[in-house]
Design a protein around this motif. Structure first.
Motif, PDB file in Angstrom:
ATOM      1  N   ILE A 146      -1.885   4.565 -11.274  1.00  0.00           N
ATOM      2  CA  ILE A 146      -2.318   3.272 -10.741  1.00  0.00           C
ATOM      3  C   ILE A 146      -1.665   2.188 -11.596  1.00  0.00           C
ATOM      4  O   ILE A 146      -1.963   2.056 -12.782  1.00  0.00           O
ATOM      5  N   ASP A 198      -9.623   1.005  -5.568  1.00  0.00           N
ATOM      6  CA  ASP A 198      -8.302   1.490  -5.955  1.00  0.00           C
ATOM      7  C   ASP A 198      -8.379   2.852  -6.628  1.00  0.00           C
ATOM      8  O   ASP A 198      -7.477   3.680  -6.473  1.00  0.00           O
ATOM      9  N   GLY A 251      -2.392  -1.107  -7.778  1.00  0.00           N
ATOM     10  CA  GLY A 251      -3.830  -1.313  -7.717  1.00  0.00           C
ATOM     11  C   GLY A 251      -4.391  -1.762  -9.048  1.00  0.00           C
ATOM     12  O   GLY A 251      -3.699  -1.783 -10.073  1.00  0.00           O
ATOM     13  N   ASP A 275       0.856  -1.173   0.000  1.00  0.00           N
ATOM     14  CA  ASP A 275       0.000   0.000   0.000  1.00  0.00           C
ATOM     15  C   ASP A 275       0.897   1.229   0.000  1.00  0.00           C
ATOM     16  O   ASP A 275       1.533   1.553   1.002  1.00  0.00           O
ATOM     17  N   ARG A 293      -8.593   5.296  -3.843  1.00  0.00           N
ATOM     18  CA  ARG A 293      -7.291   5.563  -3.225  1.00  0.00           C
ATOM     19  C   ARG A 293      -6.519   6.631  -4.000  1.00  0.00           C
ATOM     20  O   ARG A 293      -5.688   7.343  -3.436  1.00  0.00           O
TER      21      ARG A 293
END
Length: 552
Positions: free
Chosen positions: A152, A179, A172, A114, A182
């Motif tokens: 991403i 995702d 992601g 993460d 995020r």
């Protein structure tokens, strides 16, 4: 035969290598501790004459191996017991290192990655959902323009590498709403996708979170543009087709001053900075063309990007094409002085060869004027080329008429084939102009060494297209946007030509004046009321000139 299974019904063969290693480690550790406990308990009774329970011995062994203490048993009187205790200590240290390597480090390595905590606060930013070209090239372009973004990336190692290098990247799946969240998709202004068949799913998911999102999508084929527009894509970009079109325009578009009855003429010519030119590395401000009193540098192509006019800080490289205006004799003279630079009169070639008739080659042919004779070559007859054959074979290019052709556009499928085609073509003709497309930006220099005159990289052009879209600037404007017009000189009366050329932000420039049947281009020439000025600029700039200057 009855199969051996554990309490969960899992067959030992189903264990992964790591799980088997973990089982072996636990069994080995238990065996070592049990062995030392039995030996220590015997030694305390037989050698130290201090009998104790097996559990007390177990506690002492564990304390010793973990270096947490020895309790009330120390010191020991006999040499054998002291050697045993040293052995237990060393074993504990070794087991500690093994535990770190087998259990602790792999545990952290396998923790779900993460990288969101490394992101800075985002608002009105760009979300990039996968990128199949040179990712760092794109991100560098965005950072140079100070544009906020989040990439991403579905590949964990690539996402971590980019994040470790300081880029705003997370691992992601852009098809997953979580995702996208995020990446703060709800606060983004632009989504860029380069995900192939997953593009529609990504766009639809993103628009559910942010219906005002503008979407730019890269696609392999122009045939997908209509479908992508249906799912919400604002603009589709097919790099192969776009570059093919650009190469064709570069090879064929004429730029000339309108004919006049009085015979006045200003020549407009391209000077190509070749790989062995002494101009390589020179700033525009220091070039002999800029410092020539009778010549005007109208524009310049820098790696496929049109600068009109060029900035004084632009650097000339072996991929630069300068558009110069002035008396023909003056241009011929300065061109002859510049060894390694090859000039091309900006006119429509009589014959063009397109090597590679895929998406890019088709776009190149479609962009050609109707009066240009074109021969297409491809090894696949299903694409319907004029000549079916291997473009890396000299006979194929001879059959295509390379001896009589003025330009060769190379849009083959891979860089290795492109480089070989360039080398073969250059060996067959020293005069033909070779314009080529490569995928990898690092192959651009190799293409020049092979003999190309002009090269565009898909990776570099794609990155600049994105940066230009985000920044609101147009990239790769075709040469046909350069216009030359004659206008009344009254608004410039009393000014020198040099004065009129010192405002590059306007996008247009006065390259000369027509007076008494001659063209004057010396920058010291003072413009008189009865003169006509010759103005060069982009379509938009010329329109602005006509609205704001000639009409005032």
């Amino acid at each position: 035969m009855r199969e051996l299974r554990d309490i969960d019904g899992l067959h030992p063969r189903d264990l992964t290598q790591r799980q088997r290693l973990l089982v072996l480690f636990v069994v080995g550790l238990a065996s070592v501790v049990l062995f030392y406990t039995v030996v220590y308990n015997w030694g305390m009774q037989a050698l130290e004459d201090r009998p104790q329970s097996i559990f007390r011995s177990f506690q002492t062994v564990v304390e010793t191996m973990t270096t947490t203490g020895y309790g009330a048993d120390s010191p020991w009187e006999t040499p054998v017991m002291n050697v045993l205790m040293v052995s237990i200590q060393l074993t504990g240290v070794i087991i500690g290192f093994v535990t770190l390597r087998v259990l602790v480090i792999p545990l952290f390595e396998r923790t779900p990655l993460d990288l969101s905590d490394r992101l800075t606060t985002k608002n009105d930013h760009v979300v990039i959902a996968e990128y199949q070209h040179d990712t760092e090239l794109l991100l560098d372009e965005l950072e140079e323009l100070d544009i906020d973004y989040v990439l991403i990336e579905s590949d964990e190692e690539e996402a971590k590498r980019l994040s470790d290098d300081g880029y705003q990247a997370i691992k992601g799946d852009p098809e997953e709403r979580a995702d996208l969240d995020r990446a703060t998709i709800e606060r983004a202004s632009l989504l860029i996708t380069d995900a192939g068949d997953e593009t529609a799913s990504i766009v639809l998911t993103a628009l559910e979170a942010n219906e005002d999102l503008r979407v730019i999508s890269f696609t392999e084929s122009t045939r997908r543009k209509a479908a992508l527009a249906e799912v919400g894509v604002s603009r589709s970009i097919a790099p192969h087709a776009l570059i093919g079109q650009r190469l064709a325009e570069k090879a064929t578009t004429p730029v000339t001053v309108p004919d006049r009855a009085d015979g006045d003429e200003v020549d407009v010519r391209e000077i190509l900075v070749r790989r062995n030119s002494p101009l390589h590395g020179v700033k525009v401000r220091d070039s002999p063309i800029v410092n020539h009193p009778n010549l005007t540098l109208v524009a310049g192509w820098f790696d496929g990007e049109l600068h009109l006019p060029p900035s004084p800080d632009d650097e000339l490289t072996p991929n630069t094409v300068l558009v110069v205006a002035g008396p023909r004799s003056e241009i011929d003279e300065i061109t002859d002085e510049i060894a390694g630079a090859r000039s091309r009169r900006i006119r429509t070639p009589s014959k063009l060869i397109v090597a590679g008739f895929g998406e890019g080659g088709t776009a190149a042919v479609d962009a050609l004027p109707t009066d240009v004779s074109v021969t297409t070559v491809d090894e696949s007859k299903d694409r319907g080329p004029d000549i079916v054959g291997d473009v890396t074979e000299p006979e194929t290019l001879r059959d295509a008429g390379i001896d009589d052709a003025s330009a060769l556009v190379v849009t083959v499928g891979n860089d290795s084939t492109a480089l070989m085609t360039i080398a073969i073509a250059r060996s067959l003709s020293s005069e033909i102009e070779i314009l080529a497309r490569v995928t990898d930006s690092e192959k651009t220099r190799a293409a020049f060494r092979a003999g190309a005159d002009y090269v565009l990289s898909i990776q570099q052009v794609s990155a600049r297209l994105v940066a230009a879209e985000v920044h609101g600037e147009r990239v790769m404007s075709p040469t046909s946007q350069i216009r030359l017009i004659r206008a009344d000189a009254a608004p410039f009366t009393g000014d020198s030509l040099g004065d009129t050329r010192r405002n590059p932000e306007r996008g247009w420039t006065v390259i000369g004046v027509s007076r008494g049947g001659t063209i004057r281009t010396d920058e010291r020439t003072t413009i008189e009321a009865d003169d006509e000025v010759i103005v060069a600029g982009s379509d938009d700039a010329i329109q602005e000139f006509e609205r704001t200057v000639t009409s005032s």
